[in-house]
Write an enzyme that holds these catalytic residues in place. Structure first.
Site, short mmCIF file in Angstrom:
data_model
loop_
_atom_site.label_atom_id
_atom_site.label_comp_id
_atom_site.label_asym_id
_atom_site.label_seq_id
_atom_site.Cartn_x
_atom_site.Cartn_y
_atom_site.Cartn_z
CG ASP A 115 -2.17 0.67 1.14
OD1 ASP A 115 -2.20 1.66 0.42
OD2 ASP A 115 -3.15 0.22 1.77
CG ASP A 137 -4.14 5.80 1.14
OD1 ASP A 137 -5.09 5.06 1.44
OD2 ASP A 137 -3.92 6.90 1.67
CD GLU A 192 -8.69 5.14 -0.96
OE1 GLU A 192 -9.54 4.88 -0.10
OE2 GLU A 192 -7.71 5.86 -0.72
CG HIS A 247 -8.87 -0.80 4.96
ND1 HIS A 247 -8.53 -0.86 3.63
CD2 HIS A 247 -8.46 0.40 5.40
CE1 HIS A 247 -7.93 0.26 3.28
NE2 HIS A 247 -7.87 1.05 4.34
CG ASP A 248 -11.07 2.84 4.23
OD1 ASP A 248 -10.52 2.74 5.34
OD2 ASP A 248 -10.48 3.22 3.20
#
Ligand code: NOJ
Length: 589
Positions: free
Chosen positions: A134, A236, A293, A367-368
């Protein structure tokens, strides 16, 4: 085109016990084999997201770690996973669980050592699995040496490595922008007598990508990890890296007088130039992939972002996961939506990836996000049937599916009794914001139950032992109390489990290239119960029918009149009818 046909003998899939017929044309003909061999490994595989802190703890400190992941690689192999995205495990003070990096070249001691990482990469490679790092490049931690130097005064080598601006005349922040996690997006620094910008927490200052030295430093970081042998990068918050030339107030969108920073800085013109420089310096000529993302990039923008001419290989779009989000900060009021709206979003993305070499990362959770069973299904949905229905969608669309840890076990949200039970800083800020906007504690907590990121972050369930076999110590966040039923060991033994359904789907996907490379065509777009589509290449056609409602549904059986069932979540299906949450896949004769 002629298909080589064998069979039609129903085979009960060993453990899975799912109704499965031997493949429609298990031997792919030459044309389709050639087609899928043109695809890269990351287009043909299944990806899996590991929330490192919560996957498996090897040393009893209650925090998941790299050695723990290495010890569970076989679970991933069985799921057909070829790429594992690790949430950040670099050195970090953990203000945002690792998304605040203080040293990109070190592993955080809570997660292990660089040696552990090298071993993980090696052991994963042995199983045909690539590790994906990431890259958190929009911001660093405030404890990163780069920031420490930058904030030490206006005259230093890294003075403009971050986004600094003078106060307004009244001494207040330069603009009225609200950070994504709530509160002002600017933080005052006594030494510089200036504010610095933070799209997320104040502990996460934004880097200044306009400075070529910053871009080079980030390229060096990425290449360091390429050298280590990783298979790619998840990038990210990538849509925020380019800031506007000038900073101006926006029209307030809530009672706090602020405007969400997303609407002021996401996708600023010129962003593609930065990313194209990154592509040439890091990605080009290597057998790796990048996935961004990209909140704010819609299906119509995709061709600029992905594919041979695009800056990345794939981007996560958020249209479908934001379907019920009224606005960024407000979790108390959700937007009404109907199944045809969700299907239209999927179909738009699927269509953009056809015919122009772009590729799509399919996901329902990360995970969000809330757990998908709570997010996309009616409240009264049976979680096993529902988990299977959603898995069918996830694993039969065009693109690379990303499974979030626990999704393969049918995880659901946690609903803890008080905000004090929650760990996630953004959850706490959203709750505070709701109270500030006049919602009651009960209403604010309802929002938390639906949207909190902690639901995706509770520890993985390995078995029925204490703390689900996640740790021998005390877990950093409570284990979901349903772990005795929903865990890897128990689900492996249960032929009707969500896990065995995932394994069956992964196998089907591997055996049928049309599920990977085939075109997508939606059927019955107006149905508010059934999501149905075909996946077709030159040799075979699969028809996928999923009832996403909790009522029986009817459809025109003509769409499968020429086909045989290859997989059914409730055994043999009756063409024309789907039981509540039933998922069934047909293949051409
Ligand atoms: C997006 C990540 O997915 C999220 O977990 C994180 O808090 C923010 N970016 C900030 O890095």
């Amino acid at each position: 085109m002629l298909m080589k046909k064998r069979w039609i003998v129903p085979v009960v899939l060993g453990l899975a016990g799912l109704l499965a017929f031997s493949a429609c044309s298990a031997e792919p003909d030459k044309k389709s084999a050639a087609d899928s061999s043109e695809l890269s490994w990351w287009q043909k595989t299944i990806a899996y997201e590991i929330y490192v802190r919560s996957f498996k703890d090897s040393n009893g400190d209650g925090i998941g770690d790299l050695k723990g992941i290495t010890s569970e690689l076989d679970h991933l192999k069985e799921l057909g996973v070829g790429a594992v995205w690790l949430t950040p495990c670099y050195q970090s003070p953990q203000a945002d669980n690792g998304y605040d990096i203080s040293d990109y070249y070190k592993i955080d001691p809570a997660y292990g050592t660089m040696e552990d990482m090298e071993k993980l990469i090696k052991e994963a490679d042995k199983r045909g699995i690539k590790i994906v790092m990431d890259l958190v490049f929009n911001h660093t931690s405030e404890e990163n040496e780069w920031f420490k130097e930058s904030r030490s005064g206006k005259e230093n080598d890294k003075s403009d490595w971050y986004i600094w601006a003078d106060p307004k005349k009244d001494g207040g922040p330069p603009t009225n922008w609200r950070s994504i996690f709530g509160g002002s997006a600017w933080e005052y620094d006594e030494t510089r007598k200036q504010y610095y910008l933070h799209t997320f927490l104040k502990e996460q200052p934004d880097l200044n990508w306009a400075n070529p030295e910053v871009r080079q430093a980030l390229i060096d970081v990425a290449n360091f990890w390429v050298e280590k042998g990783v298979g790619g990068f998840r990038m990210d918050a990538i849509t925020y890296i380019k800031k506007p030339e000038t900073f101006a107030d926006g029209k307030p969108d809530a009672a706090d007088g602020r405007v969400g920073i997303h609407s002021m800085t996401a996708n600023t013109e010129g962003i593609l130039d930065y990313l194209s420089e990154f592509k040439s310096a890091v990605r080009e000529g290597k057998d790796i992939f990048t996935v961004g993302e990209a909140n704010g990039v819609s299906a119509k923008d995709l061709p600029d972002w992905v594919g041979p001419e695009g800056v990345l290989d794939m981007v996560f779009e958020f249209g479908h996961v934001n379907i019920d989000l009224l606005d960024e900060m407000n979790w108390c009021k959700t937007k009404d939506w109907k199944l045809p709206d969700l299907k239209a979003l999927f179909t738009d993305s699927q269509k953009t990836t056809m015919g122009n070499d772009t590729w799509y990362p399919m996901f329902l959770e990360n995970h969000d996000q809330p757990r998908s069973i709570n997010h996309f299904l009616p409240e009264n949905a049976d979680r096993i049937d529902g988990g299977k229905a959603l898995a069918t969608v996830l694993l039969t669309m065009r693109g690379t599916p990303f499974i979030m840890q626990g999704e393969e076990l049918g995880f659901v949200n946690v609903e803890w009794p008080s905000i004090d039970n929650y760990n996630d800083i953004s959850t706490k800020n959203h709750y505070k914001f709701a109270i500030g906007e006049g919602y009651s504690e009960e209403e604010a907590l309802d929002g938390v139950h639906h949207f909190s990121r902690d639901s995706a972050r509770t520890p993985m369930h390995w078995d029925t032992s204490r703390h689900a076999g996640f740790t021998k110590g005390e877990p950093w966040i409570p284990v979901h109390d349903d772990y005795k039923t929903y865990n890897v060991a128990s689900e492996k033994k249960d032929k009707d489990s969500v896990l065995n359904w995932y394994i069956a789907l992964a196998k089907l996907r591997k055996e049928h290239p049309e599920l990977i490379e085939g075109d997508y065509k939606e059927l019955f777009p107006d149905s508010d119960q059934i999501y149905a589509y075909t996946r077709e290449n030159d040799s075979e056609k699969m028809t996928v029918l999923v009832n996403l409602s909790t009522k029986k549904a009817e459809y025109d059986a003509a769409c499968v009149s020429d086909a045989e069932q290859v997989l059914g979540s409730k055994g043999e299906t009756k063409p024309g009818t789907l039981e509540p949450l039933e998922a069934v896949i047909f293949c051409n004769k």
